[in-house]
Design a protein around this motif. Structure first.
Motif, PDB file in Angstrom:
ATOM      1  N   ALA A  69      46.542  38.919  25.229  1.00 32.22           N
ATOM      2  CA  ALA A  69      45.287  39.826  25.759  1.00 32.22           C
ATOM      3  C   ALA A  69      44.249  38.628  26.609  1.00 32.22           C
ATOM      4  N   ALA A  70      43.778  37.869  25.838  1.00 29.13           N
ATOM      5  CA  ALA A  70      42.940  36.788  26.270  1.00 29.13           C
ATOM      6  C   ALA A  70      43.648  36.082  27.368  1.00 29.13           C
ATOM      7  N   GLU A  71      44.985  35.721  27.212  1.00 30.85           N
ATOM      8  CA  GLU A  71      45.610  34.837  28.292  1.00 30.85           C
ATOM      9  C   GLU A  71      45.518  35.446  29.592  1.00 30.85           C
ATOM     10  N   ALA A  72      45.798  37.048  29.561  1.00 29.00           N
ATOM     11  CA  ALA A  72      45.931  37.858  30.697  1.00 29.00           C
ATOM     12  C   ALA A  72      44.371  37.890  31.370  1.00 29.00           C
ATOM     13  N   VAL A  73      43.456  38.040  30.550  1.00 25.93           N
ATOM     14  CA  VAL A  73      42.101  38.145  30.932  1.00 25.93           C
ATOM     15  C   VAL A  73      41.930  36.742  31.845  1.00 25.93           C
ATOM     16  N   LEU A  74      41.937  35.890  31.005  1.00 25.42           N
ATOM     17  CA  LEU A  74      41.749  34.574  31.605  1.00 25.42           C
ATOM     18  C   LEU A  74      42.346  34.195  32.880  1.00 25.42           C
ATOM     19  N   LEU A  75      43.956  34.157  32.919  1.00 27.91           N
ATOM     20  CA  LEU A  75      44.472  34.312  34.259  1.00 27.91           C
ATOM     21  C   LEU A  75      43.988  34.863  35.240  1.00 27.91           C
ATOM     22  N   PHE A  76      43.970  36.259  35.252  1.00 29.21           N
ATOM     23  CA  PHE A  76      43.617  37.006  36.272  1.00 29.21           C
ATOM     24  C   PHE A  76      42.030  37.003  36.810  1.00 29.21           C
ATOM     25  N   GLY A  77      41.182  36.868  35.542  1.00 32.31           N
ATOM     26  CA  GLY A  77      39.774  36.787  35.735  1.00 32.31           C
ATOM     27  C   GLY A  77      39.522  35.437  36.179  1.00 32.31           C
ATOM     28  N   GLY A  78      40.292  34.558  35.916  1.00 33.25           N
ATOM     29  CA  GLY A  78      40.053  32.913  36.437  1.00 33.25           C
ATOM     30  C   GLY A  78      40.340  32.931  38.088  1.00 33.25           C
ATOM     31  N   ILE A  79      41.289  33.451  38.357  1.00 34.72           N
ATOM     32  CA  ILE A  79      41.855  33.359  39.810  1.00 34.72           C
ATOM     33  C   ILE A  79      40.911  34.206  40.531  1.00 34.72           C
ATOM     34  N   ALA A  80      40.458  35.300  40.320  1.00 36.16           N
ATOM     35  CA  ALA A  80      39.591  35.999  40.621  1.00 36.16           C
ATOM     36  C   ALA A  80      38.047  35.186  41.038  1.00 36.16           C
ATOM     37  N   VAL A  81      37.599  34.511  40.011  1.00 37.14           N
ATOM     38  CA  VAL A  81      36.618  33.647  40.196  1.00 37.14           C
ATOM     39  C   VAL A  81      36.807  32.482  40.997  1.00 37.14           C
ATOM     40  N   LEU A  82      37.929  31.800  40.923  1.00 34.36           N
ATOM     41  CA  LEU A  82      38.444  30.719  41.976  1.00 34.36           C
ATOM     42  C   LEU A  82      38.143  31.145  43.337  1.00 34.36           C
ATOM     43  N   ARG A  83      38.679  32.185  43.504  1.00 36.83           N
ATOM     44  CA  ARG A  83      39.112  32.903  44.973  1.00 36.83           C
ATOM     45  C   ARG A  83      37.485  33.139  45.647  1.00 36.83           C
ATOM     46  N   ALA A  84      36.644  33.731  44.609  1.00 38.34           N
ATOM     47  CA  ALA A  84      35.323  33.854  44.867  1.00 38.34           C
ATOM     48  C   ALA A  84      34.493  32.805  45.194  1.00 38.34           C
ATOM     49  N   LEU A  85      34.967  31.687  44.692  1.00 34.55           N
ATOM     50  CA  LEU A  85      34.138  30.374  44.831  1.00 34.55           C
ATOM     51  C   LEU A  85      34.680  29.680  46.032  1.00 34.55           C
ATOM     52  N   GLY A  86      35.693  30.207  46.336  1.00 30.43           N
ATOM     53  CA  GLY A  86      36.331  29.794  47.797  1.00 30.43           C
ATOM     54  C   GLY A  86      37.134  28.407  47.649  1.00 30.43           C
ATOM     55  N   ARG A  87      37.600  28.495  46.335  1.00 34.29           N
ATOM     56  CA  ARG A  87      38.347  27.315  46.014  1.00 34.29           C
ATOM     57  C   ARG A  87      39.982  27.392  46.707  1.00 34.29           C
ATOM     58  N   PRO A  88      40.646  26.193  47.007  1.00 38.67           N
ATOM     59  CA  PRO A  88      41.732  26.364  47.589  1.00 38.67           C
ATOM     60  C   PRO A  88      42.942  26.838  46.860  1.00 38.67           C
ATOM     61  N   GLU A  89      44.040  27.384  47.356  1.00 38.54           N
ATOM     62  CA  GLU A  89      44.925  28.179  46.725  1.00 38.54           C
ATOM     63  C   GLU A  89      45.715  27.504  45.704  1.00 38.54           C
TER      64      GLU A  89
END
Length: 186
Positions: A82-102
């Motif tokens: 469960a923590a892995e899923a939150v970190l994976l999807f939440g982290g990717i959303a944060v990276l996208r919001a920060l404008g980080r490259p794909e």
């Protein structure tokens, strides 16, 4: 034993996916194709070993010699996943919001998957999964650092392909060990 073999099969599938998705440019097309074919062959062999071991266990033709003490799909496992899923999807959303490259996404995924193995080692009482866990964690960190450099195009190779090779190699080693530990019944 069957649940551990299933875990190995899941790791192999994700390893193959890492290779299939990330073996591309800047790699030479021939090298990328060879890596994808090798991943396919490794996955097919692991599936074969999984079915072979499962058949031996179901028919009673073999008994596992070593039974690790950790509960495989218990509460600890569920919390870590469960923590892995939150970190994976939440982290990717944060990276996208920060404008980080794909390319940052594959490095993040490798990091979180690696940490998930490290966290599962004490829960499963299986130290051997620390090796792929640490390797994937390092490959994820290296990839994240690379996203800030001119080597960003290589992040999918470093954090993706090498992570896939690590998962497939670990799955092959475990499945061969598991199959060898099944001894014929007298």
């Amino acid at each position: 034993m069957q649940s551990r073999l299933t875990g190995m099969l899941i790791g192999a599938v994700f390893g193959a996916v890492f290779v299939f998705v990330n073996a591309a440019s800047p790699l030479n097309t021939v090298v990328a194709t060879v890596l994808q074919v090798a991943a396919s062959v490794a996955l097919a062999f692991i599936v074969f070993l999984w079915f072979t071991a499962g058949k031996r266990l179901r028919t009673g033709a073999a008994a596992p010699v070593h039974r690790p003490a950790g509960a495989f799909y218990g509460r600890g496992y569920l919390l870590i996943v469960a923590a892995e899923a939150v970190l994976l999807f939440g982290g990717i959303a944060v990276l996208r919001a920060l404008g980080r490259p794909e390319q940052t996404n594959v490095a993040w995924i490798a990091l979180i998957v690696g940490l998930h193995f490290v966290a599962l080692a004490p829960v499963w009482k299986e130290r051997s999964i620390l090796i792929p866990g640490v390797v994937l964690t390092v490959l994820g960190v290296v990839g994240l650092v690379m996203t800030f450099t001119s080597a960003i195009a290589w992040v999918p190779i470093v954090s993706g392909v090498l992570s896939g090779v690590t998962l497939l190699s670990g799955s092959l080693a475990f499945s061969r060990r598991a199959l060898a530990s099944l001894t014929p019944a007298p």
